[in-house]
Design a protein around this motif. Sequence first.
Motif, PDB file in Angstrom:
ATOM      1  N   ASP A 222      -7.793 -50.189 -31.502  1.00  0.00           N
ATOM      2  CA  ASP A 222      -8.156 -49.126 -32.415  1.00  0.00           C
ATOM      3  C   ASP A 222      -9.538 -49.070 -32.564  1.00  0.00           C
ATOM      4  O   ASP A 222     -10.186 -47.985 -32.505  1.00  0.00           O
ATOM      5  CB  ASP A 222      -7.375 -49.350 -33.909  1.00  0.00           C
ATOM      6  CG  ASP A 222      -5.813 -49.158 -33.658  1.00  0.00           C
ATOM      7  OD1 ASP A 222      -5.503 -48.605 -32.741  1.00  0.00           O
ATOM      8  OD2 ASP A 222      -5.564 -49.496 -34.696  1.00  0.00           O
ATOM      9  N   LEU A 223     -10.319 -50.020 -32.822  1.00  0.00           N
ATOM     10  CA  LEU A 223     -11.533 -49.981 -33.311  1.00  0.00           C
ATOM     11  C   LEU A 223     -12.140 -49.691 -31.907  1.00  0.00           C
ATOM     12  O   LEU A 223     -13.512 -48.862 -31.890  1.00  0.00           O
ATOM     13  CB  LEU A 223     -12.168 -51.462 -33.364  1.00  0.00           C
ATOM     14  CG  LEU A 223     -12.014 -51.902 -34.889  1.00  0.00           C
ATOM     15  CD1 LEU A 223     -12.168 -53.119 -35.157  1.00  0.00           C
ATOM     16  CD2 LEU A 223     -12.517 -51.117 -35.811  1.00  0.00           C
ATOM     17  N   SER A 224     -11.935 -50.048 -30.716  1.00  0.00           N
ATOM     18  CA  SER A 224     -12.771 -49.781 -29.463  1.00  0.00           C
ATOM     19  C   SER A 224     -12.604 -48.326 -28.875  1.00  0.00           C
ATOM     20  O   SER A 224     -13.445 -47.793 -28.380  1.00  0.00           O
ATOM     21  CB  SER A 224     -12.447 -50.880 -28.321  1.00  0.00           C
ATOM     22  OG  SER A 224     -10.983 -50.677 -27.910  1.00  0.00           O
ATOM     23  N   THR A 225     -11.198 -47.891 -29.157  1.00  0.00           N
ATOM     24  CA  THR A 225     -11.262 -46.313 -28.575  1.00  0.00           C
ATOM     25  C   THR A 225     -11.412 -45.428 -29.801  1.00  0.00           C
ATOM     26  O   THR A 225     -12.163 -44.357 -29.721  1.00  0.00           O
ATOM     27  CB  THR A 225      -9.803 -46.308 -28.009  1.00  0.00           C
ATOM     28  OG1 THR A 225      -8.979 -46.745 -29.022  1.00  0.00           O
ATOM     29  CG2 THR A 225      -9.786 -47.278 -26.899  1.00  0.00           C
ATOM     30  N   GLY A 226     -10.642 -45.773 -30.772  1.00  0.00           N
ATOM     31  CA  GLY A 226     -10.517 -44.628 -31.897  1.00  0.00           C
ATOM     32  C   GLY A 226     -11.914 -44.738 -32.784  1.00  0.00           C
ATOM     33  O   GLY A 226     -12.271 -43.672 -33.313  1.00  0.00           O
ATOM     34  N   GLY A 227     -12.496 -45.926 -32.681  1.00  0.00           N
ATOM     35  CA  GLY A 227     -13.403 -45.939 -33.766  1.00  0.00           C
ATOM     36  C   GLY A 227     -14.682 -45.093 -33.251  1.00  0.00           C
ATOM     37  O   GLY A 227     -15.465 -44.675 -34.139  1.00  0.00           O
ATOM     38  N   MET A 228     -14.875 -44.972 -31.957  1.00  0.00           N
ATOM     39  CA  MET A 228     -15.955 -43.957 -31.584  1.00  0.00           C
ATOM     40  C   MET A 228     -15.768 -42.443 -31.770  1.00  0.00           C
ATOM     41  O   MET A 228     -16.848 -41.433 -31.738  1.00  0.00           O
ATOM     42  CB  MET A 228     -16.374 -44.296 -29.943  1.00  0.00           C
ATOM     43  CG  MET A 228     -16.596 -45.642 -29.867  1.00  0.00           C
ATOM     44  SD  MET A 228     -18.130 -46.022 -30.694  1.00  0.00           S
ATOM     45  CE  MET A 228     -19.386 -45.433 -29.515  1.00  0.00           C
ATOM     46  N   ARG A 229     -14.348 -42.048 -32.176  1.00  0.00           N
ATOM     47  CA  ARG A 229     -14.374 -40.638 -32.173  1.00  0.00           C
ATOM     48  C   ARG A 229     -14.883 -39.959 -33.458  1.00  0.00           C
ATOM     49  O   ARG A 229     -14.461 -40.674 -34.634  1.00  0.00           O
ATOM     50  CB  ARG A 229     -12.911 -40.278 -31.810  1.00  0.00           C
ATOM     51  CG  ARG A 229     -12.255 -40.524 -30.487  1.00  0.00           C
ATOM     52  CD  ARG A 229     -12.760 -39.520 -29.745  1.00  0.00           C
ATOM     53  NE  ARG A 229     -12.807 -39.572 -28.345  1.00  0.00           N
ATOM     54  CZ  ARG A 229     -13.244 -38.977 -27.293  1.00  0.00           C
ATOM     55  NH1 ARG A 229     -14.129 -38.005 -27.607  1.00  0.00           N
ATOM     56  NH2 ARG A 229     -13.235 -39.436 -25.892  1.00  0.00           N
TER      57      ARG A 229
ATOM     58  N   ASP D 111     -21.594 -38.158 -31.439  1.00  0.00           N
ATOM     59  CA  ASP D 111     -20.744 -38.507 -32.539  1.00  0.00           C
ATOM     60  C   ASP D 111     -21.559 -38.514 -33.970  1.00  0.00           C
ATOM     61  O   ASP D 111     -21.228 -38.315 -35.009  1.00  0.00           O
ATOM     62  CB  ASP D 111     -20.182 -39.966 -32.386  1.00  0.00           C
ATOM     63  CG  ASP D 111     -18.916 -39.849 -31.202  1.00  0.00           C
ATOM     64  OD1 ASP D 111     -18.922 -38.837 -30.758  1.00  0.00           O
ATOM     65  OD2 ASP D 111     -18.794 -40.919 -30.716  1.00  0.00           O
ATOM     66  N   LEU D 112     -22.815 -38.715 -33.976  1.00  0.00           N
ATOM     67  CA  LEU D 112     -23.496 -38.997 -35.202  1.00  0.00           C
ATOM     68  C   LEU D 112     -24.354 -37.838 -35.588  1.00  0.00           C
ATOM     69  O   LEU D 112     -25.327 -37.960 -36.418  1.00  0.00           O
ATOM     70  CB  LEU D 112     -24.410 -40.223 -35.038  1.00  0.00           C
ATOM     71  CG  LEU D 112     -23.590 -41.512 -34.906  1.00  0.00           C
ATOM     72  CD1 LEU D 112     -24.488 -42.718 -34.848  1.00  0.00           C
ATOM     73  CD2 LEU D 112     -22.727 -41.516 -36.280  1.00  0.00           C
ATOM     74  N   LYS D 113     -23.973 -36.551 -34.884  1.00  0.00           N
ATOM     75  CA  LYS D 113     -24.735 -35.544 -35.090  1.00  0.00           C
ATOM     76  C   LYS D 113     -24.887 -35.113 -36.552  1.00  0.00           C
ATOM     77  O   LYS D 113     -23.602 -35.214 -37.177  1.00  0.00           O
ATOM     78  CB  LYS D 113     -24.513 -34.246 -34.232  1.00  0.00           C
ATOM     79  CG  LYS D 113     -23.042 -33.591 -34.436  1.00  0.00           C
ATOM     80  CD  LYS D 113     -23.116 -32.475 -33.426  1.00  0.00           C
ATOM     81  CE  LYS D 113     -21.468 -31.819 -33.915  1.00  0.00           C
ATOM     82  NZ  LYS D 113     -20.813 -31.236 -32.476  1.00  0.00           N
TER      83      LYS D 113
END
Lengths: 229, 872, 409, 114
Positions: A222-229, D111-113
């Motif tokens: 979850d962290l590695s994929t979803g976390g960045m969205r 993502d941080l915009k």
Amino acid sequence: MSSSVAQLLPVLAAAEGGLNWHGFFFLLFALLACCLAVAVVLADNVVRMAFYLVLSLGATAGLFFLAGAEFVGAMQLMIYVGGTLVLLIFGVMLTAQEPFVSIKTPVRDKVLAGLVGGALLAVLIQAALSGPAWSGSAAEGGGGVALAAGQPSATPLGMALVGIRVDGDVASGEKSPEDGQVRSGYLLPFEIVSVHLLVVLVGAAYLARSKRRKSSGGQGADLSTGGMR
Amino acid sequence: MEVQSDLGATLSTLLGLAWLIPLGSFAAILFFGPKMGPHGRNSAWVATAAIGASFALSLFAFGTWMVAHPPQVVDHHGAEHHGAEHGEGEHHDGAHGGDDHGSGHGDAGHEEHSSWSPPRGSGGVPATFARFADDAAAAEQHAAGEGGHEHDDAAHATAGHSSERPAYSGDWYSLYRSPTLVLSIGWYIDSLTVLLFVVVTFIATCIHVYATGYMHDELHDITDHEVTLASGGHLHRPGRYSRFFQGLSLFCFSMLGIVIAGNLAMVFVFWELVGICSWFLIGFSFERTSASTAANKAFIVNRVGDFGMLIGLMALWGSLGTLHFGDTVSVDADGHQVVQPGLFSLVRPAENGHALQVPDGMVVAAASDRVASIAAGSSAEAAAAEVAGEVSEWRAMGMGNWLLVVAGLGIFCGCMGKSAQVPLHVWLPDAMEGPTPVSALVHSATMVAAGVYLTGRFYPVLTPDVLVVIAYIGAITLFIAATIALVCTDIKRVLAYSTVSQLGYMMLALGVGGWVAGLFHLVTHAFFKSLLFMCSGSVIHACHTNDMRRMGGLLKKMPYTGWTMLAGCLAIIGAGVPFVIGFSGYYSKDSILAQALLFRQVNPSHAVLWYAAAGGAALTAFYMFRLWFMTFLGEPRDEHVAEHVHESPAVMTAPLVVLSVMAVIAGWSLGPLGVANLLEQARPLGTADGLTGGGLLTAAVTVPAEAASHADSIHFTATITAFATAAAGVLLAAAFYVWRLVNPAAIATVLRPVHTFLENKWYFDEIYDWIFVKPAHGIAALASANDRGIIDSIIHFFAWASRQLAAVDAWMDRVLVDGLVNVLAAATWSTGLRLRSIQTGRLRQYVMFIVVGTVAIFLLVSMMFSTTVASP
Amino acid sequence: MAEYLIQTVGLPGWLTWSLLAVLSAVLILNLMAGGALVFIWAERKVSARIQDRLGPTRTGGSFGWLQSLADGIKLLAKEDLMPEGADGMLFRVAPYVSFCASFAAFIGLPFAFDMVGLRLNVGVFYVVAVLGLEVFGVILAGYASASKWSLFGAMREAAQVVSYEVPLGMCIVVPVMLAGTMDLVTIAEKQAGWFTNWYLFHDPFTFVVFWVYVTCAVASVNRAPFDLAEAESELVAGFHTEYSGLRWSFFFMAEYSSMFLVSGLAAVLFLGGWNGPVPIATLLGLSDGTGESTGAIVRLLGLANLLGKATLGVLIMMWIRWTLPRLRIDQVMTTCLKYCTPIAAVMFAGAMTWLWVFPGGVLNLDDGSRRPGEIREGWLEGPGGRSTAVSDAPVDDAPALAEIAEVSK
Amino acid sequence: MNLLSDPVGVSHYLIVGAILFTTGIVCMVVKRNALGVLMGIELVLNGANVNFVAFGSPVLRGEQASILGLDGQLMALFVILLAAAEAAVALAITLNFYNNHATVDVDRADDLKG
């Protein structure tokens, strides 16, 4: 032949009317470096960009040789061209799936970049030409060429990296290291850089390692994929 | 002399290590104890190994000492040949002393004052070794011998012998250093120190081994049936095995610290540390109300004594400016050696033949008004000279005498607390709430011995007044404790009161001048009392009860425990074949009785001391054998208890056997090798002679020299008396409890008031409750009422007023200040909202911004400053 | 030669230097091409003998002398194919990149005293750096072929070469440290005299280092047992699967040239360069033992020496190739990272210690005028020292510099 | 001043460096591929290096104690080393980015915009 070349490009003319090889090679390498750099910008395929970049850097290494910095030139070949670019190509290939090899940039961006780059270039060239001492000083310096021709650069560089300066004043006998007047060496930066490289290696290996945890732990996935969205 | 200094360094290193190893063990168990093996099982081995290592080091130090300073034979029975009836006669060692002295005195005789070794740095602190071998004293005694006694070569040697007192002192580390006070961690090592190190570590090792078996219940969770929770159930708690050994290690460290301490300040620190350890260990099962109150009681009662000790310390420091026992040698800026005299040298200066005198500092302090008048009239140097000239005159006037008495009494106060002397004895029986190994180690063999030890160590400073007080306190203690022990039924309490009683013996011995006798009894008592306690622990372990009335007939089931306990009982009553051989207590108790008898002869008015000692011996024999008979002989009184009695495991009985052997032989001497001779070596300078004085607290008394008590006439009487009283006690006990000639219950009924009085322990606790506790409660109630009624209402008013003010302030805060801040925040927020669109998150755009910014800055700079970027 | 042309023939300086440079280039090119021919033939014969065969026996005599030439003609005649999905430009350029890298490396390699394309004071470094560029052509070829086999081969090659450059560099540093310079000419000169002066026999550590160098050199030129990039049993032919004809032969020329180059480098660094095991020239009185004063015959002798040593090295590589089975890729990396690198590092430290303990060698035969542990480039040794580094102007660069100097007057 | 008539000097190198630098910047701005951006950075560093070497070159300055002397070359060396380090890390970051976003398009990294 030589006279016509000299008329076309006076920088190539030698005093005795022959061809100035130094100027010739400088022009050759400079043109190569600049044109290939431009080719890097213009190319769309990443691998080709890398190829042009390697050639450009190699030509720059040639420039370094011409400037008497043989060690730096060899270093440029070894590390920049040989090492960095191989790494880069690795990256290209690892991430090279068809849709991503070339990603189109809007024309608007390109024009804007051209304008801004042109302005920057103008400023830099203006600065480059603004110092009268920076052009043709070899002509005024006299003995510089003869000295430079045989001046080895590897040992003084090595000595400087371990903290002892043997160039400049020392070589000409004006000062000796015992006086404490000579410029300082680079032992500390050298050590710092070596540690830095080690850390970078470890860090890069850590960053780039494959994420096998996806299958084992749901939380990590979850962290590695979803976390960045 | 180098060799001797090296010896000091060696000993200090060895004993210092032996002292610190238990601290390391404590720290290790403190931090890692629960992780050492299952349930911390291995912490026991850590602690045991540590104290074992200490014992080994101490033994090595002991051996080193014996090689360097072989003890001289003190011929107890030879005194008559040399006319020892002279009160202050020295003991001569007759024919077989000569070659022993040859080497030892060859050194001592020529050492003179060059015996100072150059100070050597260890850790930046000058470590110095002072050796108290003093020729002036030797010469003086020599002269005295010529004047008063028959004199031969042997006597000469003896004179040298008595003046040679090997001792080493020095500092490891100075905590604080000022011209008037040096607080340091130092050592003072003589044969007493070495001996006590061996004794303490030996007994502690035995008890550690014993405790590994005794405390094994603590290895798993425990349900404590003596604690009833509010819910009605019993307390269920995890075991505290490692904590127990942690406490034991810390205790060993503290006790050894007292023994090795080189100054009174250090003694005091470790004194308190011992108290704390005692508090920890008594309150080991702190969920039990009895245990926690007992721990508190022990600690508070000790504090009472320590208060007196503090007074004594202040008296000493305020007047003398030093708390060191021995002399301190340091090198000043010019390279000269500066000798800073210690307490012993100040009180018994070498110039005065080591006779007791009031030190200059005390005299000057007492005569402060005269000093002030002198100082007012002349310059500083002249005044100092004048004062120095007047001192001896003032001393002759008796000035400062009271200060010395106060100092002595104060220090003794502390000893009273720690050694459980009446009236501060009340804590020791209650301390039996702790686990039996604690009772054996802490409350019989070592901690309570600390008081006696300090009295002995401090002995040269004690004046006759103080000694008489000590003697009376000891006598009273011995008698009261013995009487209470007669009627106790709790096996450990009997032993506890016997401990108090024996400590009274020791104090009595010291008080009547028997320095060696008292400390000798200290050593032998340590062995047999730890043995007795461990035996009782073994019995309790087997019976799960402390009540002797439920025991009986255990000898068959517990042979090791029974027989070793019999050895302990015989040792404590001083059993032996008169004049031939005996248990260890035979020797020590005899010498105490002999000294008491001598004291009575010299001071007829103090005869009661002798009767107390003699009577106490009978009582001791009675109650000890009452205990043994009730426990081990006869028929089992309680089948329920008897049916699952079993002998303790080997890990518990092995220490019993070892200690019983020591209880038998500790008093024996093999040629010159013996505890008494070794102690004689440590006798403080000048105390071999008698001491006459007093007048402040009592009429003038003469404390006779101890050597005189070895005279056959006295010795014979004492030995016979001791044997008779002991035999009488044993027989009486046998008549009561073995042959059943008399029914003890009948006697109790007949003597009902006395029995009740004794059973209630002379009503000490009740009296204290009435005198101290109740009034304290009353005062506390008053103070509480004051606090609540008056002070609290004032405070409440202020609080109310503050609230009103604060309400106004809060309004301002909310409306004005917050309003301002909110406006600012809102402005910032809206600005941020508007600006956020600049953060596009597009890398390429950022690069563009950077480039544009660079170009712009470049152009601006070029325009504003007319120089080119690259100046030629 | 330059002096002769300028002073006797009367050619202008720039023309002289230009001619000499062209001459050097032609010589080196011929060496590479001719060497490749010879070595391909040799490889066939060697492999045949090792496998108990005869090898080529017909073409051009009973030993098949002209077999390679015949192959070459066949290759020239072949059609150059290019896969449909290939990146045309890169596909065409890749062989030349490899070949140029090899060629450029030869520029720095001395064949005898002064017989060097370009005498650089960073010679070793230059050669190794340029040689490392050869992999670049391989990677390009692998990518541009649009073939799985090629890409796999290229990736393997890249990983392998990049990894093996580390121990290789460490091995090379040892003789550099002993000589105190990176100038290959000086390094070889320092080993003049009897073969005991060779750095191979300098101390036990250099002896070990030499073998590590051999291992790494074999790996870095992709010879068996390290030829993962073209493992025919797995990848058809690896990175050159899609190549044929002349382009393919360029790859092969590059490979054989690289073999020759690393062998020559080994000879210069460890085996005394052009100095034979016995100083025949000195013994015969043809030379006083220093490089400058030798005549043409002695230089030719040195050339023969060096070529012989290098050829021997190539033959040893062939021997290895036909003897040992191919390693797996993980074994290749293990050999590099777990064995070669630590051994080289330890040996480097050992050689350093040795130099510190025995600054003049075990027997200390040095004349005492300078300590080998100190800086040993001629220009720093002061007036008393033997100045070898600057005695002769570098062939290629000097004319331009000289002309600049003239312009300035 | 005529660049084409003067002998090769520092200015020539500076101009080459300027061109390389500008090209690198433009490369960073134009390329949406993260690796292209990386190459732009390399070009920028290389351009800077050209300047360092030029200022430190005795051949070009013609004076024994030129302003930078050996320091120029040393700086160039350090730049090269750090560029290699930077390339390694940047490549690792790119790979990570690719793992998480399945693309190397830097425009997608917003993502941080704000």
